[in-house]
Scaffold this motif. Sequence first.
Motif, PDB file in Angstrom:
ATOM      1  N   VAL A 174       0.831  -1.214   0.000  1.00  0.00           N
ATOM      2  CA  VAL A 174       0.000   0.000   0.000  1.00  0.00           C
ATOM      3  C   VAL A 174       0.863   1.262   0.000  1.00  0.00           C
ATOM      4  O   VAL A 174       1.698   1.453   0.897  1.00  0.00           O
ATOM      5  CB  VAL A 174      -0.937   0.026   1.229  1.00  0.00           C
ATOM      6  CG1 VAL A 174      -1.839   1.261   1.192  1.00  0.00           C
ATOM      7  CG2 VAL A 174      -1.779  -1.252   1.295  1.00  0.00           C
ATOM      8  N   GLY A 175       0.650   2.118  -0.998  1.00  0.00           N
ATOM      9  CA  GLY A 175       1.286   3.433  -1.045  1.00  0.00           C
ATOM     10  C   GLY A 175       0.400   4.429  -0.312  1.00  0.00           C
ATOM     11  O   GLY A 175      -0.710   4.711  -0.742  1.00  0.00           O
ATOM     12  N   VAL A 176       0.891   4.924   0.816  1.00  0.00           N
ATOM     13  CA  VAL A 176       0.123   5.866   1.638  1.00  0.00           C
ATOM     14  C   VAL A 176       0.546   7.287   1.256  1.00  0.00           C
ATOM     15  O   VAL A 176       1.732   7.634   1.334  1.00  0.00           O
ATOM     16  CB  VAL A 176       0.373   5.588   3.141  1.00  0.00           C
ATOM     17  CG1 VAL A 176      -0.322   6.624   4.014  1.00  0.00           C
ATOM     18  CG2 VAL A 176      -0.099   4.169   3.501  1.00  0.00           C
ATOM     19  N   SER A 177      -0.421   8.088   0.836  1.00  0.00           N
ATOM     20  CA  SER A 177      -0.122   9.442   0.347  1.00  0.00           C
ATOM     21  C   SER A 177       0.461  10.312   1.449  1.00  0.00           C
ATOM     22  O   SER A 177      -0.074  10.349   2.567  1.00  0.00           O
ATOM     23  CB  SER A 177      -1.381  10.107  -0.194  1.00  0.00           C
ATOM     24  OG  SER A 177      -1.939   9.342  -1.217  1.00  0.00           O
ATOM     25  N   SER A 178       1.503  11.043   1.122  1.00  0.00           N
ATOM     26  CA  SER A 178       2.195  11.872   2.118  1.00  0.00           C
ATOM     27  C   SER A 178       1.337  13.064   2.539  1.00  0.00           C
ATOM     28  O   SER A 178       0.380  13.443   1.849  1.00  0.00           O
ATOM     29  CB  SER A 178       3.515  12.380   1.542  1.00  0.00           C
ATOM     30  OG  SER A 178       3.266  13.334   0.530  1.00  0.00           O
ATOM     31  N   ASP A 179       1.681  13.665   3.663  1.00  0.00           N
ATOM     32  CA  ASP A 179       1.018  14.892   4.115  1.00  0.00           C
ATOM     33  C   ASP A 179       1.171  15.984   3.061  1.00  0.00           C
ATOM     34  O   ASP A 179       0.208  16.676   2.719  1.00  0.00           O
ATOM     35  CB  ASP A 179       1.600  15.353   5.451  1.00  0.00           C
ATOM     36  CG  ASP A 179       1.308  14.383   6.581  1.00  0.00           C
ATOM     37  OD1 ASP A 179       0.348  13.582   6.448  1.00  0.00           O
ATOM     38  OD2 ASP A 179       2.026  14.413   7.594  1.00  0.00           O
ATOM     39  N   ALA A 180       2.387  16.141   2.541  1.00  0.00           N
ATOM     40  CA  ALA A 180       2.652  17.198   1.554  1.00  0.00           C
ATOM     41  C   ALA A 180       1.812  17.004   0.293  1.00  0.00           C
ATOM     42  O   ALA A 180       1.275  17.973  -0.261  1.00  0.00           O
ATOM     43  CB  ALA A 180       4.139  17.226   1.195  1.00  0.00           C
ATOM     44  N   LEU A 181       1.644  15.762  -0.144  1.00  0.00           N
ATOM     45  CA  LEU A 181       0.831  15.473  -1.328  1.00  0.00           C
ATOM     46  C   LEU A 181      -0.620  15.877  -1.074  1.00  0.00           C
ATOM     47  O   LEU A 181      -1.283  16.465  -1.934  1.00  0.00           O
ATOM     48  CB  LEU A 181       0.944  13.983  -1.663  1.00  0.00           C
ATOM     49  CG  LEU A 181       0.203  13.451  -2.878  1.00  0.00           C
ATOM     50  CD1 LEU A 181       0.507  14.261  -4.120  1.00  0.00           C
ATOM     51  CD2 LEU A 181       0.578  11.990  -3.109  1.00  0.00           C
TER      52      LEU A 181
END
Length: 129
Positions: free
Chosen positions: A33-40
Motif C-alpha cells: 500500500v502506497g500511503v499518500s504523504s502529508d505534503a501530497l
Amino acid sequence: SMIVVTFGTFDVLHLGHLRILERAAELGDRLVVGVSSDALNISKKGRAPVFPEHERMRLVGALRCVSEVFLEESLELKRNYLLRYRADVLAMGDDWRGRFDEFSDICRVVYFERTPAISTTALIEKIRL
Ligand code: C2G
C-alpha cells in the motif's frame, strides 16, 4: 507470487478503507500500500490530513491484509512505484475509474466499488457537530 499494489491517504481509517484493502488483498499473495504523504494531500486537497503520514502508515501497515506500506510522495510517480514494488495488479476505488488505465501495459488494473455512505469528510463533520 502475485503482488497487488494500491494507493490512498487512509486518513481517519474506516470500514470503507478496510473493505477495499481486503478486496485488493484477495487478488494476490501480497498487498503493498502506497500511503499518500502529508505534503501530497496539502498540495492536492488544500489541507493536511487529520493523522500525520507516519501514523497513517502504522495503522494501515498493522492490518492483517497488508504486507507492506510505503510513502507515496507524488501522484506522478505511480509508474515508478508499480515497477519498484513489482506490481502484478494495481487496485483502486472506482472514484479513480479509468484514471490508471495507462498502466495496463505493466500490470492488470482493477477498480473496486467504493463502500457507500462512509467517508473521512463525513466522519469529520459528524465529530464536529
Ligand atoms: N474508499 C472506498 N470506500 C469509501 C472510501 C474510500 O472504497 N467509502 C477507497 C477509495 O476508493 C480509495 C481508498 O479507499 O481506493 C483510499 O481512499 P482515500 O484515502 O480517499 O484515497 P485518496 O485520497 O483518493 O488517494 O494515488 C491516489 C492518492 O493516494 C489519493
